[in-house]
Structure formats: structure tokens, C-alpha cells
Design a protein around this motif. Structure first.
Motif, mmCIF file in Angstrom:
data_model
loop_
_atom_site.group_PDB
_atom_site.id
_atom_site.type_symbol
_atom_site.label_atom_id
_atom_site.label_comp_id
_atom_site.label_asym_id
_atom_site.label_seq_id
_atom_site.Cartn_x
_atom_site.Cartn_y
_atom_site.Cartn_z
ATOM 1 N N VAL A 389 0.836 -1.210 0.000
ATOM 2 C CA VAL A 389 0.000 0.000 0.000
ATOM 3 C C VAL A 389 0.865 1.253 0.000
ATOM 4 O O VAL A 389 0.609 2.222 -0.731
ATOM 5 C CB VAL A 389 -0.949 -0.018 1.212
ATOM 6 C CG1 VAL A 389 -1.741 1.279 1.294
ATOM 7 C CG2 VAL A 389 -1.882 -1.212 1.135
ATOM 8 N N ARG A 400 -0.531 4.906 -10.438
ATOM 9 C CA ARG A 400 -1.524 4.472 -9.447
ATOM 10 C C ARG A 400 -2.806 4.023 -10.140
ATOM 11 O O ARG A 400 -3.389 2.997 -9.798
ATOM 12 C CB ARG A 400 -1.835 5.601 -8.462
ATOM 13 C CG ARG A 400 -0.711 5.958 -7.519
ATOM 14 C CD ARG A 400 -1.242 6.696 -6.298
ATOM 15 N NE ARG A 400 -2.074 7.832 -6.651
ATOM 16 C CZ ARG A 400 -1.630 9.067 -6.850
ATOM 17 N NH1 ARG A 400 -0.335 9.319 -6.717
ATOM 18 N NH2 ARG A 400 -2.446 10.047 -7.152
ATOM 19 N N GLY A 404 -3.072 0.241 -9.822
ATOM 20 C CA GLY A 404 -3.857 0.112 -8.596
ATOM 21 C C GLY A 404 -4.968 -0.922 -8.662
ATOM 22 O O GLY A 404 -5.075 -1.780 -7.768
ATOM 23 N N ILE A 423 -6.007 0.759 -1.329
ATOM 24 C CA ILE A 423 -5.524 0.937 -2.698
ATOM 25 C C ILE A 423 -6.537 1.745 -3.509
ATOM 26 O O ILE A 423 -6.166 2.633 -4.286
ATOM 27 C CB ILE A 423 -5.269 -0.425 -3.363
ATOM 28 C CG1 ILE A 423 -4.130 -1.168 -2.641
ATOM 29 C CG2 ILE A 423 -4.948 -0.263 -4.837
ATOM 30 C CD1 ILE A 423 -2.782 -0.524 -2.767
#
Length: 713
Positions: A389, A400, A404, A423
Motif C-alpha cells: 500500500v 496508481r 492500482g 488501494i
């Protein structure tokens, strides 16, 4: 301690002052080259022509300038020429340029009106009397300019007195408004000013610095630092225990660490993808990086390949990075690691023996890439969730958003829903756009919460997109409907079949095919289900058992919900072709027993070496009853004590009582054809019913054989 650090700083500044003057006023001069039919031209772009001389030295030509601060820029020197005439160019430092030739050539030198110097290396040897063939003075340093000091001025290096060494003692409070020693500050200012003035004087050729004492100063400084370090080594005391990780690991009784903990973790600097590119360099960074792939002699540069590969990985261009690394030289630094990162960016899982697959339990950014590298994550895998994380949250927004959802879905599959929610929060930071990956993640959260109705519209949106998540979304959508006993539209089935064909024989295709078969079975479309399972068995080379699993699932559903006609049509064909696996094996056998077909039932059960379970013993008892073998039927019930076992015992006992000593039913063969004129007393009508069932069975078998022959033709 602060004054001691300032003393060290003063020493370093003095040492820098010895070598700084030449670098401080260095002047870079570009060197241009070009090939012509009979000569190769070399142009040195001086802003103003300095005093120079050219001649032979150590078997090559050498250009010497009186300006010792000139640095020759040779980066593009061999970009447009070969090494047929000019074999090598080398900046020797101090305003000296070495020129090696690889031919019988002569030099033609001229000064240009703009201040530059032009040197032509022409074909044909030069006479020994040629002015450029004469040997240069052995002293490489040029003469001083007129007006310069005739003698070097030696300035001694004077260091400030070293403060007293700090001593260990009780801690005391230090006032927040404490002011540093003004005397020492003035000394530092004077030192800085002295270095600047000395550098300026040396760059103008007015003085030369005597650096002969720097080695002694350096050795003395190292000795002093070693003494201080040895005095500050911490040791255990009555109230202090000092131990290292090695001490703790070596202590008796320490539990063994898992294999994941024993694998060395990758240094964070080697895998810090977020620092491999800057937005300021986005406009021309890739162009400059590509230009640097080949050096001035058209040789592949391993370092430049590594730099560009890192930029491409940062931009999530995995396929482009893989192509660059595979086509580049073999000695690219961290080539294997970069290839694995490129594979991840390209959306592919790594092999189990890859470097990154061993990093999930590391307390560093490599834990994130270990999760991404794994094909699947189970609840038993050791994952450093906090490191995952933390590492993803520190990535730039585009990474991200790209990585992610993949990380969150894998964490969900391993049971770490809380980490997956963290997340998701990291993805949403910074007004992230709604992507199919994010929509898929939200649908997964809905399904985990038991809200499949809210998940279906999201899954449909992802399934109709041309994203990497489309196949998984469509498979989950069909699986949810079949698990709830709902019918699946033909449009969804056709879409799943098209995607499965597009993905070939990979895991996504297998999941889609399984969902389609479940949809067929749910709608009792057994012919379509068997045809698709058979097609998989013929084409699937990576998972040969997959077709058998689908076949077992279809037979299981067929035995439970198929009509007699459907059951006999497909079950008779399947048991004749291949053995049936559990749990369909017992279900099929039970269905045959209910139809009074003991032969197919026994064929379905097969000959097994292991001891049959209770359920199978009940089926064998039923088969023995149908075959008219009460003693064998009773033997299967030995040791069983249940309602069904007692009910079967009663049937076996009644069967034995109805059989007289003169009219015993054979224990091995049941005759269904009686001699002419002979009758068997059958008060209960059981033999008559069995005769009818057997007659019907023969008729069904004839029909099935006819259908099989027709299908084979």
C-alpha cells in the motif's frame, strides 16, 4: 560535535580548492567532423583562436593550446565519419587533443575567419620535412602568456585548528536561541572567499597551486576520523544490551523464517519506478534518449538502453520496453529485472521462478511488484501488505491508476479487503478518471458485499469495453447468473464465445468457456454443452484435464435434471466412450438403477481397487437385487447401519423368501427367456416387472446404437 563537522568541512573545501580552479573556469569547445572523397575534415569551433601548436607525439598527432582550461566536446565526432582516416580522438586534458590516424595521410591545417581551427586529414603520405610531422616538446604544458608571472606562486594550505573531541556525558538542555560561534563563522567565510579568489587567479594563469601536500593531509584526516570512530563504538553496559539482527537470528530457539523471508530483497533504488522520469523532460526526453542509444562510433550503448527502458516502463509502455531490451546489447545493467517490469506493464504474469515473484514479503517497493508479478495470490501467501500500500501510494498518479486496480483485485483474492480499500483510496486521489479497471474493482466490492444486483450493470459496462478486464467481467457476469439459477441471454453467450476465441487457450479463455458450459447446462442444453467440451478436449494442449472436468459437470447436471430420453441419449454414449469421474459417476449409476438398467449402472461404476464408500455400496446392492443375487446383495450391506441399509435388507430378505429351493435364482446369471410351456410362480409380480424393464432396455439400446451409428456416419 557541530564545530568538528565544520572543521571537516573546511578540510574538504581546501582539498576542493586545489583541484577546483581548472574545473571552475573550464571552457567546452565543440569538435565537428565530416567525410569527403579524398579527405576527412575536423573543425574545432573556438570562439576566439588561442595560441596553439600541432605536431607528432608518441606516434600520433597532438594539438596543444595555451589555454589549459579548454575541454574538447567529442560526443558527435564520429557520428558522421568512419575511422578509415581518423582512427581516434582523445581529450588529454590541459588543452591537449590527441589525433590518431589509420592511414598514410597528411595534415592540412588552416585557421578560419570565425576563430575556429580546421584540420584536414588527406590521403597520401607526408614528407618528413612537413611542419606537422615534427616532434613536439616533451613538456605538455604550454608557455605562459606574456605578462604572466614568470615563476609559480606556491600558496600553503592552512587549516583551522581542530576543535577538541567531544566527550560522552549526561545530556543537557540546549537553548533554542543558541547562536553559533561568530569567530568560527568568520573563519569559514574567509576560507570560502579564499577558495574563490584562488580559483580565479589560477584560471587566469597568474598562479599555480602546489598540491604536493594533499596526500599527507588526506592520510592525517583518515587517521583522525578512524580514532574518533573507534572511540564512539557502542558497547553493552549493565543497563544496555546491544545486539544485531544476526545475533537474534543465531540465538537458540529462534523460529525458522519462511523461504520468502530468506530471499534477498531488491534494493529500493533499483526498482523505484516513480523516479525514472520527469514531466519536464517529457517533450524531448525520449528523443534525446533514443539518440543516445548509439554512440559516436555507431556502437550500441548499454547504459543508454537502460535509461530509455526505464523511461518507457515509467510511462507504462511495457511492450516497447521489452522490444528495446531484447534488441539491445546483452550487457544492459539490470536487464533481467527491467524485462520483468516490462512484462508486468504489458499486463502479463511472470513465471514462478522470476526475480520479482519472490518479493511479496519484502518491506520495500519490491513487495508491490511481487504482488503484480504473481499470476494468482492465495490466502496462504505471505504478503507485506503495508509495504504494498505504501509503495503504490507513492507512485505518480498515472501509475496508481494503471496498476492500482490490478493490485486491489489480487489483494481481494487473498482476503485483504481492507488493504484493497486503501488501494482504491490511493487510486481516487487526484480526480482519477473512471476506467474499466476501476469499474471492475467496484463491482468486485459489490459482489463481496453480497450485492450482485448492484454489480451487474458495472460488469456489463466492463464486458462491453475493449479492456483487459472485459473477459473477467463477462465470465463473472455469467457465473453469477448461473449460480443464482437464472438463464443467460444468447447475446452474452455469443460475446463470451467470441472473446474466448480471441484469447486462444489461455486462462481467460478457459474461464469464459467454463462459464458458457455452465450457461448451457443451466438451460438444459446438453448437446451444446457436450459439443463445446469435446471441442476443448481436441484443442486444449496446456490443460488436458479441463475437458474432462467440464464433461463431469455436464453429466452431473444431466443425472440430476435430465429427462429419461435426454439421460439415456447422452449417458449411454458417454459411458461407452470414457470412464466417468466422481461425483457424476455415482449420480449416473443411481439414475441407471432407478431405470432398472443394472448393466449400464455397473459399467458406470467400473472396476475400482479401493474399498467402496457407503453410497457406492448401496448402489452395488441395488444392482445385485436387479441381477437376482440376494446373497451378494446382502454381503454389500455387511457392517452398515442406517435407514437405507435396513430398507435394502428388507428387500433382500423378501426376495430370498419368494425364491423356493427348487426355483432358486441363479447367483451368476438371470435368465429372461423361459422354456416353452414352463411357468414360474411370481405372486408379487417382481419377475414380470423386471422382464418388462429388460425388454424396454433392449429396445432403448437398439435406438441408442442406431443414433450412435448415425452420428458416426
Amino acid at each position: 560535535m557541530s564545530s568538528y563537522r565544520l572543521w571537516i568541512f573546511a578540510v574538504v573545501m581546501c582539498v576542493i580548492g586545489i583541484v577546483l580552479p581548472h574545473a571552475a573556469a573550464a571552457q567546452s569547445v565543440r569538435v565537428r567532423t565530416g567525410d569527403h572523397p579524398t579527405f576527412t575534415r575536423l573543425v574545432i569551433d573556438f570562439p576566439e583562436t588561442p595560441d596553439w601548436k600541432l605536431g607528432r607525439n608518441a606516434g600520433r598527432y597532438e594539438l596543444r593550446l595555451d589555454a589549459t582550461n579548454v575541454v574538447f566536446d567529442l560526443r558527435d565526432a564520429f557520428r558522421r565519419i568512419t575511422d578509415d582516416r581518423i582512427a581516434d580522438l582523445q581529450d588529454l586534458g590541459g588543452g591537449r587533443l590527441a589525433l590518431s590516424v589509420g592511414c598514410e595521410c597528411r595534415l592540412d591545417v588552416r585557421t578560419l575567419p570565425n576563430g575556429g581551427l580546421m584540420i584536414d586529414v588527406r590521403d597520401g603520405g607526408a614528407p618528413a620535412t612537413d611542419r606537422w610531422e615534427q616532434s613536439l616538446d616533451a613538456n605538455p604544458r604550454p608557455a605562459y602568456r606574456p605578462g604572466a608571472s614568470p615563476r609559480p606562486v606556491t600558496l600553503p594550505v592552512v587549516l583551522p585548528s581542530r576543535p577538541a573531541e567531544p566527550t560522552m556525558g549526561p545530556l543537557v538542555s540546549i537553548a533554542s536561541d543558541a547562536v553559533p560561534d561568530p569567530g568560527f563563522q568568520r573563519a569559514a567565510d574567509v576560507q570560502t572567499d579564499l577558495v574563490e579568489q584562488t580559483a580565479r587567479a589560477a584560471s587566469q594563469g597568474l598562479i599555480t597551486l602546489d598540491a604536493s601536500g594533499t596526500d599527507t593531509i588526506r592520510r592525517k584526516l583518515e587517521e583522525d576520523l578512524a580514532k574518533v570512530a573507534s572511540k564512539n563504538i557502542l558497547t553493552s553496559a549493565p543497563n544496555i544490551l546491544i545486539e544485531t539482527q544476526i545475533d537474534r537470528d543465531s540465538r537458540e530457539g529462534t523460529p525458522e523464517r519462511s523461504d520468502a523471508q530468506l530471499v534477498p530483497c531488491i534494493e529500493p533504488a533499483r526498482i523505484d519506478v516513480g523516479a525514472w522520469f520527469e514531466y519536464e523532460a517529457a517533450r524531448n526526453g525520449l528523443g534525446e534518449a533514443r539518440a543516445n542509444l548509439v554512440d559516436s562510433r555507431d556502437r550500441l550503448d548499454p547504459l543508454a538502453h537502460g535509461v530509455l527502458a526505464r523511461m518507457l516502463i515509467y510511462l507504462s509502455f511495457g511492450l516497447e520496453a521489452k522490444t528495446l531490451l531484447n534488441d539491445g546489447p546483452g550487457d544492459i545493467p539490470d536487464r533481467t529485472l527491467l524485462l520483468e517490469l516490462a512484462e508486468i506493464m504489458d499486463g502479463r504474469a511472470l513465471a514462478t521462478n522470476a526475480i520479482l515473484t519472490t518479493q511479496m514479503n519484502c518491506d520495500s517497493p519490491s513487495a508491490l511488484w511481487g504482488v503484480l508479478a504473481a499470476d494468482q495470490i492465495s490466502r496462504s501467501d505471505e504478503i507485506n501488505v503495508s509495504a504494498v500500500v505504501r509503495s503504490l501510494s507513492s507512485l505518480p498518479s498515472h501509475l496508481r491508476q494503471f496498476l492500482g486496480p490490478k493490485v486491489a483485485l489480487k489483494l481481494m483474492s487473498s482476503g485483504n479487503k481492507e488493504a484493497a480499500l486503501q488501494i482504491r483510496n490511493a487510486i481516487e486521489r487526484g480526480d482519477a478518471p473512471i476506467t474499466p479497471e476501476r469499474t471492475m474493482l467496484e463491482a468486485t466490492f459489490d459482489i463481496d458485499d453480497g450485492n450482485s444486483k448492484a454489480a451487474e450493470p458495472k460488469l456489463e459496462t466492463v464486458a462491453t469495453s475493449r479492456s483487459a478486464q472485459a473477459a473477467d467481467a463477462l465470465a463473472i457476469l455469467i457465473e453469477n447468473r448461473t449460480s443464482e439459477g437464472r438463464s443467460v441471454e444468447q447475446d452474452l453467450i455469443d460475446q463470451a464465445a467470441a472473446l474466448a476465441f480471441e484469447y486462444g487457450d489461455g486462462p481467460k479463455a478457459s474461464r469464459l468457456t467454463g462459464a458458457i458450459i455452465e450457461a448451457y447446462v443451466q438451460d438444459l442444453r446438453y448437446a451444446d454443452a457436450f459439443a463445446l467440451a469435446k471441442k476443448i478436449g481436441a484443442a486444449d494442449t496446456k490443460a488436458p484435464n479441463l475437458s474432462a472436468q467440464y464433461r463431469t459437470r455436464i453429466l452431473e447436471k444431466l443425472a440430476q435434471h435430465g429427462t429419461d430420453t435426454e439421460f439415456l441419449t447422452f449417458a449411454m454414449r458417454e459411458i461407452a466412450q470414457n470412464p466417468v469421474a466422481d461425483p457424476a459417476r455415482l449420480l449416473i449409476a443411481e439414475r441407471f438403477v432407478k431405470l432398472g438398467m443394472q448393466g449400464p449402472a455397473r459399467t458406470t461404476l467400473g472396476m475400482r481397487a479401493d474399498i467402496p464408500k457407503d453410497r457406492e455400496r448401496y448402489i452395488l446392492t441395488e444392482i445385485a437385487i436387479l441381477e437376482g443375487k440376494p446373497r451378494i446383495a446382502e454381503s454389500y450391506l455387511t457392517g452398515l447401519d442406517s435407514d437405507r441399509a435396513n430398507e435394502l435388507r428388507e428387500r433382500v430378505a423378501g426376495m430370498a423368501m419368494r425364491s423356493s429351493p427348487d426355483e432358486k435364482i441363479s447367483e451368476s446369471v438371470v435368465s429372461t427367456d423361459l422354456p416353452a410351456g414352463e411357468e414360474i410362480e411370481d405372486p408379487a409380480g417382481e419377475i414380470a416387472r423386471n422382464r418388462v424393464l429388460l425388454s424396454e432396455s433392449r429396445e432403448i439400446r437398439k435406438n441408442l446404437l442406431f443414433l450412435l451409428k448415425k452420428e458416426q456416419n
